[in-house]
Design a protein around this motif. Sequence first.
Motif, short mmCIF file in Angstrom:
data_model
loop_
_atom_site.label_atom_id
_atom_site.label_comp_id
_atom_site.label_asym_id
_atom_site.label_seq_id
_atom_site.Cartn_x
_atom_site.Cartn_y
_atom_site.Cartn_z
N TYR A 53 0.83 -1.21 0.00
CA TYR A 53 0.00 0.00 0.00
C TYR A 53 0.86 1.25 0.00
N ASN A 54 1.87 1.24 0.88
CA ASN A 54 2.73 2.41 0.98
C ASN A 54 3.49 2.66 -0.32
N ALA A 55 3.87 1.59 -0.99
CA ALA A 55 4.57 1.73 -2.26
C ALA A 55 3.63 2.26 -3.34
N ALA A 56 2.41 1.74 -3.38
CA ALA A 56 1.46 2.18 -4.40
C ALA A 56 1.10 3.66 -4.24
N THR A 57 1.09 4.14 -3.01
CA THR A 57 0.72 5.53 -2.75
C THR A 57 1.94 6.42 -2.50
N HIS A 58 3.12 5.92 -2.82
CA HIS A 58 4.36 6.69 -2.78
C HIS A 58 4.70 7.21 -1.39
N LEU A 59 4.40 6.42 -0.37
CA LEU A 59 4.76 6.78 1.00
C LEU A 59 6.13 6.23 1.39
N VAL A 60 6.68 5.37 0.56
CA VAL A 60 8.04 4.86 0.76
C VAL A 60 8.79 4.94 -0.57
N ARG A 61 10.10 4.97 -0.47
CA ARG A 61 10.92 4.93 -1.68
C ARG A 61 10.80 3.54 -2.30
N ARG A 62 10.51 3.50 -3.59
CA ARG A 62 10.33 2.20 -4.24
C ARG A 62 10.73 2.26 -5.71
N GLU A 63 10.90 1.09 -6.27
CA GLU A 63 11.10 0.95 -7.70
C GLU A 63 9.82 0.42 -8.30
N GLY A 64 9.65 0.61 -9.60
CA GLY A 64 8.45 0.14 -10.27
C GLY A 64 7.69 1.28 -10.90
N ARG A 65 6.49 0.97 -11.38
CA ARG A 65 5.68 1.94 -12.11
C ARG A 65 4.25 1.92 -11.57
N VAL A 66 3.66 3.10 -11.43
CA VAL A 66 2.29 3.22 -10.96
C VAL A 66 1.51 4.06 -11.97
N THR A 67 0.38 3.53 -12.41
CA THR A 67 -0.48 4.23 -13.37
C THR A 67 -1.85 4.45 -12.74
N LEU A 68 -2.31 5.69 -12.76
CA LEU A 68 -3.58 6.07 -12.16
C LEU A 68 -4.48 6.65 -13.23
N LEU A 69 -5.60 5.96 -13.49
CA LEU A 69 -6.56 6.41 -14.50
C LEU A 69 -5.88 6.68 -15.84
N GLY A 70 -4.97 5.79 -16.20
CA GLY A 70 -4.28 5.88 -17.48
C GLY A 70 -3.08 6.80 -17.51
N GLU A 71 -2.77 7.46 -16.41
CA GLU A 71 -1.66 8.41 -16.36
C GLU A 71 -0.55 7.87 -15.46
N ASP A 72 0.67 7.96 -15.93
CA ASP A 72 1.82 7.52 -15.14
C ASP A 72 2.03 8.51 -13.98
N VAL A 73 1.87 8.02 -12.75
CA VAL A 73 2.03 8.87 -11.57
C VAL A 73 3.17 8.37 -10.69
N THR A 74 4.08 7.63 -11.29
CA THR A 74 5.18 7.05 -10.53
C THR A 74 5.93 8.09 -9.71
N ASP A 75 6.12 9.26 -10.29
CA ASP A 75 6.91 10.29 -9.62
C ASP A 75 6.07 11.35 -8.92
N VAL A 76 4.76 11.17 -8.90
CA VAL A 76 3.88 12.13 -8.22
C VAL A 76 3.95 11.89 -6.71
N PRO A 77 4.21 12.92 -5.90
CA PRO A 77 4.31 12.72 -4.45
C PRO A 77 2.98 12.30 -3.85
N ALA A 78 3.07 11.65 -2.69
CA ALA A 78 1.89 11.07 -2.05
C ALA A 78 0.79 12.10 -1.81
N HIS A 79 1.17 13.32 -1.37
CA HIS A 79 0.14 14.30 -0.99
C HIS A 79 -0.63 14.83 -2.20
N ARG A 80 -0.17 14.54 -3.41
CA ARG A 80 -0.90 15.00 -4.59
C ARG A 80 -1.76 13.92 -5.24
N LEU A 81 -1.63 12.72 -4.76
CA LEU A 81 -2.41 11.62 -5.35
C LEU A 81 -3.88 11.70 -4.96
N ALA A 82 -4.17 12.19 -3.76
CA ALA A 82 -5.57 12.27 -3.31
C ALA A 82 -6.40 13.13 -4.24
#
Length: 260
Positions: A53-82
């Motif tokens: 969970y923490n990795a998916a929401t960028h609360l920890v440093r991680r490797e990998g890729r996260v896509t939200l609603l078709g947009e790559d948000v891998t580098d988006v900080p946690a506080h902006r995902l909400a």
Amino acid sequence: MASTRTAAPALQVEGLRVAFGALVALDDVSWQVAPGEILGIIGPNGAGKSTCYNAATHLVRREGRVTLLGEDVTDVPAHRLAARGLRRAFQQNAFFGDLTVLENMAAVLQDERGASLGRAVFRPFATRRDAAETRRAAAKALERMGVPARYHHAYPGETPYGVQRMLSIALANGSGAKILMLDEPAAGLGGADMAELVTLLQSLRAEGMALVVIEHHMDLIMSVTDRIVVLDQGRMIASGPPEEVRRDPAVLEAYLGRSA
């Protein structure tokens, strides 16, 4: 259960890896959840569920890729995902103890809407009107999330534990998540409270929300989810519909036990 196999993912994670020094807490984990679907994440203690969970929401440093609603948000900080629609509730109940239930919800909605100081100073009547509208919206949001009106003017600590759990989920959801991640929502619940949680999850799914649920309550996870991901020692060992996962030999060995 809803059939969402052809729907585009609302949230997709690929190759998530989290390491704390030499300790690899999560290794090459990938999953996705579609609108109108409930994905369960299970595993024994220490399997990496909360880290996932923490990795998916960028609360920890991680490797990998996260896509939200078709947009790559891998580098988006946690506080902006909400603001982009990805929200989560934690294991512990979270609310302001010195505000009423309704005031808690109104505070969250007001924060999301963003009240400016200039508007409060120069347009006080409009500000009061906005506050009244926010309270009405808060009451509606609470009832939608299973918090009855009879508790709205009580302080959270004065309400039953089941109401507190629902309040925490409501506050996490705010004005409406597109993807809602819940960490052990059934903790401490039973009987009527558990039934109300099931009803809430099913209604949110029917409305098209994507839900990701970590849970140790196996009856709940097997009955309400569309698909399940099983983690063990930081790796994904199984994925599929509940009945398929229930029979998986690796799951029986690592999590459910041979007698399950």
